[in-house]
Each structure stands twice: as structure tokens, then as C-alpha cells.
Write a protein that holds these residues in place. Structure first.
Motif, PDB file in Angstrom:
ATOM      1  N   THR A 128     -21.262  11.346   9.912  1.00 29.41           N
ATOM      2  CA  THR A 128     -21.031  12.680   9.368  1.00 29.41           C
ATOM      3  C   THR A 128     -21.813  12.889   8.081  1.00 29.41           C
ATOM      4  O   THR A 128     -22.558  12.012   7.632  1.00 29.41           O
ATOM      5  CB  THR A 128     -19.526  12.924   9.142  1.00 29.41           C
ATOM      6  OG1 THR A 128     -19.303  14.302   8.882  1.00 29.41           O
ATOM      7  CG2 THR A 128     -18.995  12.071   7.989  1.00 29.41           C
ATOM      8  N   ARG A 129     -21.620  14.055   7.486  1.00 29.90           N
ATOM      9  CA  ARG A 129     -22.221  14.425   6.208  1.00 29.90           C
ATOM     10  C   ARG A 129     -21.179  14.288   5.102  1.00 29.90           C
ATOM     11  O   ARG A 129     -19.977  14.465   5.359  1.00 29.90           O
ATOM     12  CB  ARG A 129     -22.697  15.886   6.259  1.00 29.90           C
ATOM     13  CG  ARG A 129     -23.774  16.200   7.260  1.00 29.90           C
ATOM     14  CD  ARG A 129     -23.805  17.688   7.570  1.00 29.90           C
ATOM     15  NE  ARG A 129     -23.832  18.520   6.378  1.00 29.90           N
ATOM     16  CZ  ARG A 129     -24.926  19.135   5.897  1.00 29.90           C
ATOM     17  NH1 ARG A 129     -26.086  19.003   6.523  1.00 29.90           N
ATOM     18  NH2 ARG A 129     -24.866  19.885   4.816  1.00 29.90           N
ATOM     19  N   PRO A 130     -21.601  14.043   3.880  1.00 31.58           N
ATOM     20  CA  PRO A 130     -20.618  13.903   2.799  1.00 31.58           C
ATOM     21  C   PRO A 130     -19.914  15.190   2.400  1.00 31.58           C
ATOM     22  O   PRO A 130     -18.906  15.144   1.698  1.00 31.58           O
ATOM     23  CB  PRO A 130     -21.451  13.356   1.632  1.00 31.58           C
ATOM     24  CG  PRO A 130     -22.856  13.675   1.950  1.00 31.58           C
ATOM     25  CD  PRO A 130     -22.964  13.694   3.436  1.00 31.58           C
ATOM     26  N   ASP A 131     -20.418  16.344   2.876  1.00 28.97           N
ATOM     27  CA  ASP A 131     -19.755  17.612   2.546  1.00 28.97           C
ATOM     28  C   ASP A 131     -18.850  18.093   3.667  1.00 28.97           C
ATOM     29  O   ASP A 131     -18.396  19.236   3.658  1.00 28.97           O
ATOM     30  CB  ASP A 131     -20.799  18.691   2.207  1.00 28.97           C
ATOM     31  CG  ASP A 131     -21.783  18.932   3.339  1.00 28.97           C
ATOM     32  OD1 ASP A 131     -21.919  18.060   4.224  1.00 28.97           O
ATOM     33  OD2 ASP A 131     -22.438  19.992   3.352  1.00 28.97           O
ATOM     34  N   CYS A 132     -18.563  17.218   4.625  1.00 30.22           N
ATOM     35  CA  CYS A 132     -17.705  17.592   5.761  1.00 30.22           C
ATOM     36  C   CYS A 132     -16.469  16.700   5.834  1.00 30.22           C
ATOM     37  O   CYS A 132     -16.012  16.334   6.919  1.00 30.22           O
ATOM     38  CB  CYS A 132     -18.491  17.509   7.066  1.00 30.22           C
ATOM     39  SG  CYS A 132     -19.826  18.702   7.215  1.00 30.22           S
ATOM     40  N   GLU A 174     -24.958  14.282  -5.574  1.00 29.54           N
ATOM     41  CA  GLU A 174     -23.715  14.149  -6.321  1.00 29.54           C
ATOM     42  C   GLU A 174     -22.495  14.320  -5.407  1.00 29.54           C
ATOM     43  O   GLU A 174     -21.478  13.644  -5.584  1.00 29.54           O
ATOM     44  CB  GLU A 174     -23.678  15.159  -7.471  1.00 29.54           C
ATOM     45  CG  GLU A 174     -24.636  14.852  -8.605  1.00 29.54           C
ATOM     46  CD  GLU A 174     -26.098  15.098  -8.274  1.00 29.54           C
ATOM     47  OE1 GLU A 174     -26.971  14.496  -8.941  1.00 29.54           O
ATOM     48  OE2 GLU A 174     -26.383  15.890  -7.335  1.00 29.54           O
ATOM     49  N   GLU A 175     -22.602  15.211  -4.422  1.00 28.27           N
ATOM     50  CA  GLU A 175     -21.521  15.361  -3.441  1.00 28.27           C
ATOM     51  C   GLU A 175     -21.342  14.078  -2.641  1.00 28.27           C
ATOM     52  O   GLU A 175     -20.211  13.682  -2.315  1.00 28.27           O
ATOM     53  CB  GLU A 175     -21.819  16.525  -2.506  1.00 28.27           C
ATOM     54  CG  GLU A 175     -21.678  17.896  -3.147  1.00 28.27           C
ATOM     55  CD  GLU A 175     -22.075  19.004  -2.184  1.00 28.27           C
ATOM     56  OE1 GLU A 175     -21.189  19.498  -1.450  1.00 28.27           O
ATOM     57  OE2 GLU A 175     -23.268  19.374  -2.152  1.00 28.27           O
ATOM     58  N   ALA A 176     -22.446  13.423  -2.313  1.00 28.23           N
ATOM     59  CA  ALA A 176     -22.366  12.169  -1.558  1.00 28.23           C
ATOM     60  C   ALA A 176     -21.646  11.097  -2.368  1.00 28.23           C
ATOM     61  O   ALA A 176     -20.762  10.395  -1.845  1.00 28.23           O
ATOM     62  CB  ALA A 176     -23.767  11.700  -1.171  1.00 28.23           C
ATOM     63  N   GLU A 177     -22.002  10.965  -3.629  1.00 28.33           N
ATOM     64  CA  GLU A 177     -21.324   9.988  -4.482  1.00 28.33           C
ATOM     65  C   GLU A 177     -19.824  10.258  -4.557  1.00 28.33           C
ATOM     66  O   GLU A 177     -19.004   9.340  -4.422  1.00 28.33           O
ATOM     67  CB  GLU A 177     -21.921  10.006  -5.891  1.00 28.33           C
ATOM     68  CG  GLU A 177     -23.194   9.206  -6.046  1.00 28.33           C
ATOM     69  CD  GLU A 177     -23.465   8.801  -7.490  1.00 28.33           C
ATOM     70  OE1 GLU A 177     -22.719   9.226  -8.388  1.00 28.33           O
ATOM     71  OE2 GLU A 177     -24.436   8.060  -7.710  1.00 28.33           O
TER      72      GLU A 177
END
Length: 316
Positions: A128-132, A174-177
Motif C-alpha cells: 500500500t501507500r503511506p497515505d492510505c 514526511e507522510e511516509a515517516e
């Protein structure tokens, strides 16, 4: 001559995830891929359209994998596909195509639990993506992790927001972190992906990205060389201006990966080094070798350079 044993407990010069997996389980474990019909927020209009410029999911989805069939049907076909190669094994249901946490929680629960209800499935791997990711979903996965092997693989791709913008990614580093930190300490196995060669990323920056990511609470890291694939936006961009991209030569990439290995956290297991597109999909770079052949060359080069993972690591 005595063979050196490294901090991860064996004589391979890097902390390899496949080896760890074999030691962890008493029998062979195989990932069986599932396409559950998800999309991505940079495809459906919520953050953009067209998806990531390099992405063509058809280039890595197995032939047995189609969202027209149920999760159970895909698992059965996947098991049949591998049965001719391996006699006895258990399976991890690998939700791979697009963003596999991008949906209502009740829908996600129904799909994951359908997979786990199969007698030969012992866990999930969720790409997945870190914003989901939401807090309620992480709470749910934490509960599942008490009884099953649960892994979430985050497509970080780059720590350079200019590069992420250039590929129409739709989220920041930064969202991923923040998401990785929110996932930690829940019993969930955390993996991360980086793509090496994106526009605006130099080899020096890519090296910094891997070091930075390895200092987060991730368990595994997948490295991929950028590949230009047919039927993608990036293929058109490459045709118009190939100089925008840093496409590694194979020998250059081997040395780059070793540079990464030397400097990243030795506790992080390396799961993969390269992509391998099926025949007919790849525009560039064309190395003409298979994954196992690349790994053999990499391991030989590690010996030649007399180095190993973490040799130059400096804890942040």
C-alpha cells in the motif's frame, strides 16, 4: 580458513530477508498474489489521475491473478500454479496490485478475513501507500497480528518530495515517516520500497534516502532500479527527454547497492534489489539477466570489495 559470522547470525555479507524467512518457519512459505480490485488516490481523482507515471501493474501481476475472481478463487489458482514446483508448503496472501488498504474498513476486513479463512494461508502481506492507512485499520491489523503473520509494505519510493511530485505520487516523504512510526510496536511486520533513478534523484540523494529510511522502525527494505515500461506516462516522458532519468547500468547499480548496504542499519533485512519486467514490457534499461544472476554478481562484488552490510553505518 574460518568463515566470518556477521551480526545477523550467518556468513552472508548482508542481512537477507529470504534466509530469515526460511529459518523462521519449519516449512516452505510462498506468497500467492491477489488482485482485489483496489485503486489509488492518485488514480481515482481524490489526489490526482493517471497514477504513478512509472506504474503498469500488468507488468508484474501473475496470469492467475484477476479482480474478476474472488479472493478465494485467486488463492486456489495460485496454489495450483505453485503445486507443480513444490510439494508441501503454506501460503501468505499477497495483496499486491495498487493500494490494498484504500477502502472502507469493513470491506478491507471482509477481504483479509476471506484470505485468512483458507486452510493453507498463515498470514497477509499488504502492499500500500503511506497515505492510505488509518488508526482504526492499524488497530485491526494489530489484532490480526496476534494470530497470523501480518506484514504491510509501504511504497515510499523516494525521500525527495520533488521526485515524488515528478512521478505524480500524491504524498510526501514526511507522510511516509509518520505512517511507519504509527505502524511500529504493534506486532505488524513493516517493509518499505525505494525506487532508484527517479527524476530529481541523484545517486548521492538515493544513498541518503536509504540511510534515512533504515533508521526508521522498518524490518525489511526492497530496492528497485527504475525501469521504463511500455504503456506508461513515463515511457512518453522518456521518449521526449531521456536525460531526465538516471537509468543505472548493471555494474554501476551493483556498486550503488553495495554503497547502500555499507551505510544502512544492519538490523534492516534486505528483501530485494532489482525489478524484472516480463518480456515485451521493458523499454530500458535492458540488462538481460535474471534476479538470481544479479544477486550472484552482487555477492561476488561484495567479496571483491571486502565489505558487508553496515560496515560504514553510523547510527542516527
Amino acid at each position: 580458513m574460518q568463515t566470518e559470522i556477521y551480526p545477523w547470525g550467518h556468513n552472508k555479507r548482508y542481512n537477507d530477508f529470504p534466509g530469515f524467512f526460511k529459518r523462521k518457519f519449519s516449512e516452505r512459505i510462498q506468497k500467492v498474489t491477489i488482485d482485489a480490485g483496489f485503486t489509488c488516490p492518485n488514480r481515482d481523482g481524490s489526489k490526482g489521475t493517471g497514477g504513478c507515471t512509472y506504474c503498469n501493474n500488468k507488468s508484474f501481476n501473475p496470469a492467475y491473478c484477476t479482480p474478476k475472481e474472488s479472493v478465494t478463487e485467486q488463492i486456489e489458482k495460485g496454489i495450483l500454479f505453485f503445486a507443480s514446483k513444490y510439494k508441501t508448503q503454506k501460503y501468505l496472501a499477497y495483496f499486491q496490485a495498487f493500494s490494498n488498504t484504500y477502502g472502507e474498513l469493513e470491506l478491507l476486513k471482509s477481504l483479509y478475513e476471506e484470505a485468512l479463512s483458507h486452510e493453507k494461508v498463515i498470514g497477509l502481506v499488504i502492499g500500500t501507500r503511506p497515505d492510505c492507512i488509518s488508526e482504526p485499520l492499524l488497530d485491526y491489523l494489530e489484532t490480526l497480528a496476534k494470530d497470523y503473520y501480518i506484514a504491510v509494505e509501504y511504497g515510499v519510493e523516494s525521500a525527495n518530495n520533488m521526485a515524488l511530485d515528478a512521478i505524480n505520487r500524491g504524498h510526501t516523504y514526511e507522510e511516509a515517516e509518520a505512517t511507519i512510526l504509527a505502524t511500529a510496536n504493534r506486532g505488524i511486520h513493516i517493509g518499505a520500497h525505494l525506487v532508484n533513478g527517479l527524476p530529481h534523484d541523484t545517486p548521492e540523494l538515493m544513498l541518503e534516502h536509504a540511510i534515512r529510511l533504515s533508521n526508521l522502525p522498518i524490518e525489511t527494505l526492497k530496492l528497485h532500479q527504475l525501469q521504463i515500461l511500455n504503456h506508461t506516462t513515463m515511457a512518453k516522458e522518456y521518449e521526449e527527454d531521456p536525460n531526465r532519468f538516471h537509468l543505472f547500468g548493471m555494474e554501476e547499480y551493483i556498486d550503488f547497492v553495495i554503497d547502500v548496504m555499507e551505510r544502512i542499519n544492519p538490523d534492516v533485512m534486505l528483501d530485494r534489489f532489482v525489478n524484472q519486467a516480463p518480456p515485451g514490457w521493458l523499454i530500458a534499461p535492458k540488462w538481460g539477466i535474471k534476479n538470481y544472476q544479479f544477486v550472484a554478481k552482487l555477492e561476488k562484488r561484495l567479496v571483491e570489495r571486502e565489505t558487508w552490510q553496515g560496515r560504514l553505518y553510523k547510527k542516527s
